[in-house]
Design a protein around this motif. Structure first.
Motif, PDB file in Angstrom:
ATOM      1  N   VAL A 145       0.874  -1.275  -0.030  1.00 25.02           N
ATOM      2  CA  VAL A 145      -0.122  -0.060   0.023  1.00 25.02           C
ATOM      3  C   VAL A 145       0.923   1.352  -0.098  1.00 25.02           C
ATOM      4  CG1 VAL A 145      -1.650   1.391   1.291  1.00 25.02           C
ATOM      5  CG2 VAL A 145      -2.103  -1.247   1.047  1.00 25.02           C
ATOM      6  N   ALA A 146       1.829   1.299   0.903  1.00 25.29           N
ATOM      7  CA  ALA A 146       2.599   2.492   1.058  1.00 25.29           C
ATOM      8  C   ALA A 146       3.516   2.794  -0.450  1.00 25.29           C
ATOM      9  CB  ALA A 146       3.790   2.247   2.157  1.00 25.29           C
ATOM     10  N   ASP A 147       3.734   1.482  -1.159  1.00 31.41           N
ATOM     11  CA  ASP A 147       4.725   1.750  -1.986  1.00 31.41           C
ATOM     12  C   ASP A 147       3.830   2.228  -3.329  1.00 31.41           C
ATOM     13  OD1 ASP A 147       7.081   1.124  -0.835  1.00 31.41           O
ATOM     14  OD2 ASP A 147       6.938  -1.087  -1.786  1.00 31.41           O
ATOM     15  N   TYR A 148       2.494   1.840  -3.242  1.00 36.66           N
ATOM     16  CA  TYR A 148       1.678   1.935  -4.327  1.00 36.66           C
ATOM     17  C   TYR A 148       1.135   3.468  -4.263  1.00 36.66           C
ATOM     18  CZ  TYR A 148      -2.655   1.294  -7.271  1.00 36.66           C
ATOM     19  OH  TYR A 148      -3.539   1.322  -8.231  1.00 36.66           O
ATOM     20  N   GLN A 149       1.119   3.680  -2.968  1.00 41.41           N
ATOM     21  CA  GLN A 149       0.681   5.271  -2.679  1.00 41.41           C
ATOM     22  C   GLN A 149       1.837   6.208  -3.124  1.00 41.41           C
ATOM     23  OE1 GLN A 149       0.247   5.310   1.431  1.00 41.41           O
ATOM     24  NE2 GLN A 149      -2.304   5.103   1.344  1.00 41.41           N
ATOM     25  N   GLU A 150       3.091   5.844  -3.070  1.00 43.09           N
ATOM     26  CA  GLU A 150       4.100   6.501  -3.626  1.00 43.09           C
ATOM     27  C   GLU A 150       4.088   6.722  -5.317  1.00 43.09           C
ATOM     28  OE1 GLU A 150       9.009   6.773  -3.339  1.00 43.09           O
ATOM     29  OE2 GLU A 150       7.890   5.246  -1.973  1.00 43.09           O
ATOM     30  N   ALA A 151       3.868   5.484  -5.883  1.00 47.98           N
ATOM     31  CA  ALA A 151       3.702   5.491  -7.203  1.00 47.98           C
ATOM     32  C   ALA A 151       2.784   6.404  -7.707  1.00 47.98           C
ATOM     33  CB  ALA A 151       3.560   3.953  -7.660  1.00 47.98           C
ATOM     34  N   LEU A 152       1.426   6.195  -7.135  1.00 46.70           N
ATOM     35  CA  LEU A 152       0.355   7.074  -7.524  1.00 46.70           C
ATOM     36  C   LEU A 152       0.655   8.639  -7.409  1.00 46.70           C
ATOM     37  CD1 LEU A 152      -2.561   5.329  -6.233  1.00 46.70           C
ATOM     38  CD2 LEU A 152      -2.081   5.291  -8.444  1.00 46.70           C
ATOM     39  N   GLU A 153       1.333   8.979  -6.298  1.00 44.42           N
ATOM     40  CA  GLU A 153       1.597  10.229  -5.986  1.00 44.42           C
ATOM     41  C   GLU A 153       2.645  10.944  -7.097  1.00 44.42           C
ATOM     42  OE1 GLU A 153       2.602  13.773  -3.451  1.00 44.42           O
ATOM     43  OE2 GLU A 153       1.151  12.252  -3.267  1.00 44.42           O
ATOM     44  N   LYS A 154       3.670   9.872  -7.679  1.00 49.69           N
ATOM     45  CA  LYS A 154       4.468  10.504  -8.596  1.00 49.69           C
ATOM     46  C   LYS A 154       4.041  10.454  -9.752  1.00 49.69           C
ATOM     47  CE  LYS A 154       8.598   8.374  -6.684  1.00 49.69           C
ATOM     48  NZ  LYS A 154       9.816   7.320  -6.759  1.00 49.69           N
ATOM     49  N   GLU A 155       3.057   9.631 -10.262  1.00 50.17           N
ATOM     50  CA  GLU A 155       2.383   9.839 -11.422  1.00 50.17           C
ATOM     51  C   GLU A 155       1.285  11.173 -11.561  1.00 50.17           C
ATOM     52  OE1 GLU A 155      -0.068   6.325 -12.010  1.00 50.17           O
ATOM     53  OE2 GLU A 155       1.616   5.048 -12.117  1.00 50.17           O
ATOM     54  N   TRP A 156       0.896  11.555 -10.076  1.00 44.10           N
ATOM     55  CA  TRP A 156      -0.093  12.780 -10.134  1.00 44.10           C
ATOM     56  C   TRP A 156       0.553  13.807 -10.261  1.00 44.10           C
ATOM     57  CZ3 TRP A 156      -1.804  14.794  -4.731  1.00 44.10           C
ATOM     58  CH2 TRP A 156      -3.127  15.699  -5.122  1.00 44.10           C
ATOM     59  N   VAL A 157       1.874  13.868  -9.397  1.00 43.35           N
ATOM     60  CA  VAL A 157       2.618  15.192  -9.819  1.00 43.35           C
ATOM     61  C   VAL A 157       3.363  15.347 -11.044  1.00 43.35           C
ATOM     62  CG1 VAL A 157       4.971  16.067  -8.929  1.00 43.35           C
ATOM     63  CG2 VAL A 157       3.349  14.944  -7.241  1.00 43.35           C
ATOM     64  N   ALA A 158       3.447  14.352 -11.654  1.00 39.57           N
ATOM     65  CA  ALA A 158       4.169  14.523 -12.950  1.00 39.57           C
ATOM     66  C   ALA A 158       3.015  15.021 -13.954  1.00 39.57           C
ATOM     67  CB  ALA A 158       4.483  12.923 -13.572  1.00 39.57           C
ATOM     68  N   ASP A 159       1.574  14.543 -13.768  1.00 35.55           N
ATOM     69  CA  ASP A 159       0.480  14.999 -14.586  1.00 35.55           C
ATOM     70  C   ASP A 159       0.312  16.424 -14.191  1.00 35.55           C
ATOM     71  OD1 ASP A 159      -1.823  14.707 -16.259  1.00 35.55           O
ATOM     72  OD2 ASP A 159      -2.679  15.106 -14.182  1.00 35.55           O
ATOM     73  N   LEU A 160       0.443  16.909 -12.871  1.00 34.59           N
ATOM     74  CA  LEU A 160       0.257  18.304 -12.461  1.00 34.59           C
ATOM     75  C   LEU A 160       1.193  19.401 -13.288  1.00 34.59           C
ATOM     76  CD1 LEU A 160      -0.529  17.902  -8.773  1.00 34.59           C
ATOM     77  CD2 LEU A 160      -2.158  18.446 -10.563  1.00 34.59           C
TER      78      LEU A 160
END
Length: 477
Positions: free
Chosen positions: A443-458
Motif C-alpha cells: 500500500v505504501a509503495d503503491y501510494q508513492e507510485a500514484l503520488e509520482k504519477e499525479w505530480v508528473a501530470d500536474l
C-alpha cells in the motif's frame, strides 16, 4: 491522520492573495499557474519546515520543487471545486476562527470578565458571608443498623462532653475524628459559603456566632459531627482576589469563552452573519500579521490538499485491491526475504480433539479469513476454548514457532489453562505468496507510485516559473 498531515504543511498562495498583494520590499519569487508568490510566503513555508528538530532538512534549492508540487496540488483541488464543499468550508472556518477569535479579546475584556466572576461570587455568597469550621466526625453508614448509629451517637456525645469540660478540640480531632483529611489539620475545614455543605452541617455551622463556639452533636448522612466555629467573614474586595481570578480564568481557558461572547455581541450589532464577521476580522488582522496570514492559509490550502490527496492517492491505494495485486506482481522482486518466514499460526488448546478441529476449521479458507472463522467457531461465547497467535513469523518472533518450525533451541513457556501447543501453516522461503502477506508495504509503495504519477501530470497541466535572482535572496535580505 489529518492533524498530523496539517502539522507538516507548506504554505501556498491562493488564500493569502485575498489579504494582500506583494509589496516592493517583498519581490515575486515564482509564478505558479499564473499566480504570483511573494518571497515572504516561500520563506515562511521554508523556515517552518526546516526549523530546529526537523530531521530531513532541505536546502532552499531542494525545497523549491516540494513547494511547487504542493501548490500545484492545491490548484488542482481548487479546480475540482473542493473548496465549495460545505464540509470543507465548515472545517476551515473552525480552524480559522480558533486562531482569530482569541485575538479579538483585549486586556480590558478580560478585566471585565474577572469583575463579572467576582460580582457573581459575591451574589452567590449572599448576606451570610463565609464561615470556617472545624469538626470531629464519628462515622455511621446510612445502611447500617440502628445499633451502629446508637453506638456512634454515644461516642460523639462523650467527645462533646469532654470538650465542654475543657478538652482541646484540635487535639481530640487529630486523635478521634474519622474524617482523616481534616483530622490532620485539627479538624479544620476551609471557608465555605451556603450550599457547599450538607444541609444538617450547614444549618448548625451558620447558626454559630462566636469564634470558638461549639455546636451540640449534629447528625448528617455521614454520621455525627461536633462542630466548632473558627471564623466568619464577607468576601474581600475585588483587588484582593484579582490575581487569583486571572489565574483561574487562564487555567479554564476562558479567553475563548470571552471571545465567543464578544463575537456574538459584535455580530448582533453589525447585522451580518457570524461567518461574514469572522471572514472580515481575519482579513483585517492578517493585513498587519504575516504569520497569521500564512497560518490561516495553511489551514485553507492544507485541508484542500488533504481531501484531494486522500481521494486520488491515499484512500484510493488502500481500497484498490486489484491495483495492489497488479502492483505487487509487477514489483514482486522488491518484497523478497533474506530468511524464511512461517505463514500460519501457533495455537493452544485444552483438548487433543481441538488440535485437529482447529486445522479443519481453516484449512480451506484464505489466510485473511482464519481469525474470524476461529473466533466464531471456538470463542463465540464466554468460554474461550483456544488461544491463537496468527501472522507471518520470522525467526525470533515467537518462541514456539522458533522451536518447532525453525528448529531453534528456545524455551517455550506453557500457557496457563491451555496445555497443548500446536501450529498450522507453511514456510515461505523466498518471499510472500501474494500482496496480502505484505499489504502494508505494498500500500505504501503503491501510494508513492500514484503520488509520482499525479505530480508528473500536474507539472504537465500547470505552468510555473521561478525567479532565480530572488531565490538567492531567501533569508538573506
Amino acid at each position: 491522520m489529518k492533524k498530523l498531515f496539517l502539522a507538516a504543511l507548506f504554505a501556498a498562495v491562493p488564500y493569502a492573495a485575498i489579504f494582500s498583494q506583494p509589496q516592493a520590499d517583498d519581490p515575486i519569487i515564482m509564478i505558479v499557474n499564473g499566480q504570483p508568490v511573494p518571497r515572504s510566503e516561500f520563506e515562511y513555508s521554508f523556515n517552518k519546515n526546516n526549523s530546529e528538530g526537523v530531521i530531513d532538512k532541505k536546502s532552499v534549492e531542494e525545497y523549491v520543487d516540494l513547494f511547487i508540487d504542493y501548490k500545484l496540488k492545491v490548484f488542482a483541488a481548487l479546480d475540482a471545486k473542493y473548496d465549495t464543499l460545505s464540509s470543507y468550508q465548515q472545517e476551515f472556518a473552525m480552524y480559522r476562527d480558533q486562531q482569530v477569535m482569541p485575538m479579538l479579546v483585549t486586556d480590558a475584556d478580560m478585566e471585565a470578565q474577572a469583575h463579572k466572576i467576582y460580582d457573581e461570587t459575591v451574589e452567590r455568597i449572599g448576606p451570610d458571608g463565609l464561615v470556617q469550621t472545624a469538626h470531629i466526625l464519628i462515622k455511621a453508614d446510612q445502611q447500617a443498623p440502628q445499633a451502629e448509629w446508637d453506638a456512634a451517637k454515644v461516642r460523639a456525645d462523650s467527645i462533646y462532653n469532654a470538650i465542654k469540660a475543657g478538652a482541646d478540640f484540635s487535639e481530640l480531632a487529630r486523635r478521634l475524628s474519622q474524617d482523616p483529611g481534616s483530622a490532620r489539620q485539627g479538624g479544620e475545614l476551609p471557608f465555605v459559603q451556603r450550599g457547599q455543605l450538607v444541609k444538617e452541617y450547614e444549618d448548625a455551622a451558620f447558626a454559630l456566632t462566636d469564634s470558638g463556639q461549639v455546636s451540640p452533636v449534629v447528625k448528617s448522612p455521614f454520621g455525627y459531627h461536633i462542630i466548632q466555629l473558627r471564623g466568619r467573614k464577607m468576601l474581600e474586595p475585588f483587588e484582593f482576589h484579582h490575581d487569583a481570578i486571572m489565574r483561574f480564568m487562564e487555567q479554564r481557558n476562558m479567553r475563548d469563552q470571552v471571545a465567543q461572547q464578544k463575537v456574538e455581541e459584535l455580530v448582533k450589532e453589525s447585522g451580518i452573519t457570524q461567518q461574514q464577521f469572522m471572514e472580515q476580522k481575519a482579513r483585517e488582522l492578517s493585513q498587519n500579521d504575516m504569520d497569521l496570514r500564512y497560518l490561516i492559509q495553511e489551514y485553507h490550502d492544507g485541508l484542500l490538499l488533504y481531501e484531494i490527496s486522500n481521494k486520488l492517492v491515499w484512500d484510493k491505494a488502500a481500497k484498490d485491491e486489484e491495483g495492489l495485486k497488479n502492483f505487487f506482481n509487477k514489483h514482486k522482486a522488491n518484497y523478497g526475504w533474506d530468511e524464511p518466514r512461517f505463514k500460519g499460526m501457533a495455537y493452544h488448546v485444552k483438548t487433543k480433539a481441538d488440535v485437529k478441529n482447529v486445522k479443519n476449521c481453516v484449512k480451506k479458507l484464505p489466510f485473511d479469513q482464519w481469525a474470524e472463522a476461529l473466533r466464531t467457531t471456538f470463542n463465540s461465547d464466554s468460554v474461550i476454548r483456544i488461544r491463537v497467535e496468527k501472522g507471518i513469523f520470522k525467526a525470533g518472533d515467537n518462541a514456539y514457532i522458533d522451536k518447532v518450525v525453525f528448529k531453534k533451541d528456545t524455551v517455550v513457556t506453557p500457557l496457563k489453562d491451555y496445555p497443548i501447543d500446536a501450529h498450522y501453516g507453511k514456510v515461505l522461503k523466498k518471499g510472500p505468496e501474494d500482496y496480502t502477506d505484505v499489504r502494508g508495504l505494498v500500500v505504501a509503495d503503491y501510494q508513492e507510485a500514484l503520488e509520482k504519477e499525479w505530480v508528473a501530470d500536474l507539472r504537465r497541466r500547470y505552468s510555473f516559473q521561478v525567479n532565480q535572482d530572488v531565490l538567492k535572496t531567501v533569508n538573506n535580505h
